[in-house]
Design an enzyme around this catalytic site. Structure first.
Site, PDB file in Angstrom:
ATOM      1  N   HIS A 101       0.838  -1.192   0.000  1.00  0.00           N
ATOM      2  CA  HIS A 101       0.000   0.000   0.000  1.00  0.00           C
ATOM      3  C   HIS A 101       0.880   1.251   0.000  1.00  0.00           C
ATOM      4  CE1 HIS A 101      -4.031  -1.881   1.044  1.00  0.00           C
ATOM      5  NE2 HIS A 101      -3.182  -2.894   1.088  1.00  0.00           N
TER       6      HIS A 101
ATOM      7  N   ASP B 200      -6.388 -12.717  -2.742  1.00  0.00           N
ATOM      8  CA  ASP B 200      -5.706 -11.417  -2.806  1.00  0.00           C
ATOM      9  C   ASP B 200      -5.203 -11.182  -4.234  1.00  0.00           C
ATOM     10  OD1 ASP B 200      -4.837  -8.990  -1.798  1.00  0.00           O
ATOM     11  OD2 ASP B 200      -2.949  -9.781  -1.005  1.00  0.00           O
TER      12      ASP B 200
END
Length: 382
Positions: free
Chosen positions: A141, A273
């Protein structure tokens, strides 16, 4: 139209039925019966052995088919992602938007609402992963976009009409009162990308957090004097744990030990994911302006940080059975039934019984996918 599926064993999510037929009407399962009970006018689909089971349910899908949800937070992006994963047996999934600017996050939420209203096959809700995370455990992220939750964020999230709605947060960036307000609004709060201590994690669980995002990855680890979020999650019987069974995110010995140690029945969920590479020849994609690359089934940023996965749900099933040694039926529950129960969709998903959707996968003895149906409609696997 009434259709009966014959020739394969049937796993309904709890029990395996041999020498039986699954009867579907109007996209729903009507019954599982002996073939001798079928009327003469029932259309039949004959399967050549193998096992008919509930379609896979994936609660964490960032992309697929060359599309990243953050880059295409609209109905067509969702449609492309769902279609890509349907070819690998995922008949229901949560498109997942990761840390980004507020306009991207809320565009994604609005797009999922429109997709569900429009009946996009496979779109079952949304997963918002960030931006309310910890920079210390940022993973892939973008740290420049990670921030604390404010009152306007809380109000907008709670006002969303999308359900199921899964939100991954770190206790460093949200308060216990905010977690409680989110849970009271029907949002499932998951802890992830956090350095929270064991005690902090349990306070968040007490406030209403009910899940942990990709166990072991981007979180405080299990230590002898500080059990961290991993220890807290394994020790909490009512807390669900998503995990990525791809052989890259967690060592198989660590993952196997954790899955055996988890307290509480039916609280483990296999997730992919997945990133845009799944179902696509594309090996390179951008993640918040940074290049991510696929090499030997592993996705990384330039600095080597894992950037999601190249995993499909049929691949997850293979890993659970072939590498971790799970019984096939339990592996199927990890890939389908448990996720449906966590999301509150057990009446319609993750099982094959009267009233459930005719969302099905057909796998052969080698665990290869031979057929997929969403609401009784076959999915082209080519």
């Amino acid at each position: 139209m009434t259709v009966a599926y014959l020739g394969a064993d049937i796993f309904d999510g709890a029990t395996r039925h041999a020498s039986s037929a699954l009867v579907a009407e109007g996209g729903r399962v009507a019954a599982i019966v002996p073939p001798s009970e079928l009327g003469p006018d029932v259309a039949t689909v004959r399967l050549d052995g193998g096992l008919l089971a509930p379609g896979f349910v994936d609660i964490q899908v960032n992309g697929g088919g060359g599309v990243l949800f953050n880059e295409a937070p609209d109905v067509e992006g969702i449609r492309a992602i769902c279609a890509a994963h349907a070819r690998f047996g995922s008949t229901a999934l949560l498109p997942t938007v990761i840390t980004d600017r507020p306009e991207v996050t809320f565009a994604a939420i609005e797009a999922v609402e429109a997709a569900m209203r429009g009946g996009v096959p496979g779109c079952a809700g949304i997963h918002v992963e960030g931006p309310f995370l910890s920079v210390a455990r940022k993973g892939a992220h973008d740290p420049a976009l990670i921030r604390r939750m404010n009152d306007a964020d809380l109000e907008a999230l709670c006002a969303s009409r999308v359900r199921p709605f899964l939100l991954t947060v770190a206790p460093e960036s949200v308060t216990a009162a905010q977690i409680s307000a989110l849970a009271a609004a029907g949002i499932r709060v998951s802890l992830g990308h956090t350095d929270a201590s064991y005690e902090t994690a349990h306070r968040a669980f007490a406030a209403g957090a009910s899940c942990v995002t990709h166990l072991f990855n981007a979180m405080s680890q299990l230590g002898n004097r500080e059990p961290g979020l991993v220890g807290a999650a394994l020790d909490a019987p009512d807390v669900w744990c998503g995990f990525i069974p791809d052989g890259h995110h967690v060592h198989p010995a660590a993952l196997g030990a954790a899955l055996r140690a988890k307290r509480g029945p039916r609280t483990l969920i296999a997730v992919t994911d997945a990133m845009p590479t799944v179902g696509s020849p594309r090996d390179v994609f951008e993640l918040n302006g940074r290049e991510a690359r696929r090499e030997n089934g592993r996705l990384t940023l330039a600095d080597g940080t894992l950037a999601g996965s190249d995993l499909s749900m049929i691949g997850a099933l293979h890993y659970l059975v072939r590498t971790l040694g799970f019984d096939l039926e339990e592996a199927l529950r990890l890939c389908s039934t448990h996720a449906a129960e966590f999301l509150g969709l057990a009446a319609t998903h993750g099982r094959l019984g009267p009233g459930s959707r005719a969302d099905m996968v057909w796998i052969d003895e080698a665990l290869e996918l031979k057929g997929v149906w969403i609401g009784g409609t076959p999915v082209a696997l080519g």
